[in-house]
Design an enzyme around this catalytic site. Structure first.
Site, PDB file in Angstrom:
ATOM      1  N   ARG A 211       0.927  -1.314  -0.189  1.00  0.00           N
ATOM      2  CA  ARG A 211       0.195   0.075   0.079  1.00  0.00           C
ATOM      3  C   ARG A 211       0.917   1.147   0.044  1.00  0.00           C
ATOM      4  O   ARG A 211       0.429   2.411   0.353  1.00  0.00           O
ATOM      5  CB  ARG A 211      -0.960   0.043   1.245  1.00  0.00           C
ATOM      6  N   VAL A 212       2.048   1.104  -0.358  1.00  0.00           N
ATOM      7  CA  VAL A 212       3.017   2.511  -0.252  1.00  0.00           C
ATOM      8  C   VAL A 212       2.913   2.860  -1.975  1.00  0.00           C
ATOM      9  O   VAL A 212       3.962   2.433  -2.759  1.00  0.00           O
ATOM     10  CB  VAL A 212       4.477   1.994   0.132  1.00  0.00           C
TER      11      VAL A 212
END
Ligand code: FMN
Length: 230
Positions: A211-212
């Protein structure tokens, strides 16, 4: 007792559904957008077409209009992008539809190209103006005749009693404009045409692991690319 959150649909637990996004080689960097938003958008759209994303020119269009309480209320629906250049993003619709009336009263909009299969999305937001009649005529001429007749048949967004009535309206349009074998020319309905979204904000999003994700936003007047936290 608060109701239980409904997260199971036909045995699938929605709360457990998650994809790992790994962009792989598709790292998105502000440097990719130094030439402006258009070349990067064109490259991503070309890559979506190349990747066989279904309807790669489909975009979710958000408008605002007064709701029942008088306050502004957003509404979304999918439309097809039929042109893009430095001046903006163009789509065609019925000017008397819900969205048409919303855009004429509040000429602002946002669109999202959801290229989910590529773990990518692009957002545009800005002001909206009708395209010129000449632009609409040029696009209308390349639409299939059936779509042209459909635009005459449908009072888009208005209630209708049945599918049969809709078919009746289509048949009436065929008669009006001369069906086979004459296949008379179908003029542009006065209530139909294009809108151009003139963006003041464009954002590119590339999914990455954990989720980066990569986000690059460009804002008028300079559209200098800025990395945002995901
Ligand atoms: C893939 C897809 C593409 C669509 N393309 C258009 C389009 O280009 N123009 C349009 O008016 N409606 C299009 N529609 C239908 C709209 O989503 C919407 O139902 C319709 O325009 C009425 O919206 P409104 O009542 O909010 O004005 C499309 C729907 C889908 C699912």
């Amino acid at each position: 007792m608060p109701p239980t959150l409904m997260s199971r649909v036909t045995g699938v637990d929605l709360s457990a559904m998650r994809e790992s996004y790994a962009g792989g080689d598709s790292i998105l960097d502000p440097a990719d957008a130094t030439g402006g938003w258009l070349p990067l958008f064109e490259r991503w759209l070309a890559e979506a077409i190349e990747a066989d994303v279904p309807e790669p020119n489909a975009m979710v269009l958000a408008t605002v209009a007064p709701g029942p309480d008088g306050g502004l209320r957003p509404a979304t629906r999918t439309v097809l992008c039929k042109g893009v250049d430095a001046s903006g993003v163009v789509f065609y619709t019925n000017y008397d539809s819900f969205k048409g009336r919303a855009l004429d009263a509040n000429p602002v909009a946002a669109v999202t190209f959801p290229w989910i299969a590529m773990h990518r999305q692009v957002h545009f937001a800005g002001t909206v103006a009708r395209v010129t009649a000449a632009e609409t005529v040029e696009y209308w001429a390349q639409r299939p005749r059936g779509s042209q007749l459909g635009a005459w048949a449908s009072e888009q967004s208005e209630p209708i009693a049945s599918r049969a009535e809709l078919a009746h309206r289509f048949a009436a349009a065929e008669v009006r404009f001369g069906g086979a074998p004459s296949d008379g020319a179908v003029p542009v309905p006065p209530h139909w045409g294009g809108y151009r979204i003139v963006p003041d904000t464009v954002e590119f999003w590339q999914g990455q692991a954990n989720r980066v994700h990569d986000r690059v936003r460009m804002t008028a007047p300079g559209f200098a690319p800025v990395r945002l936290q995901p």
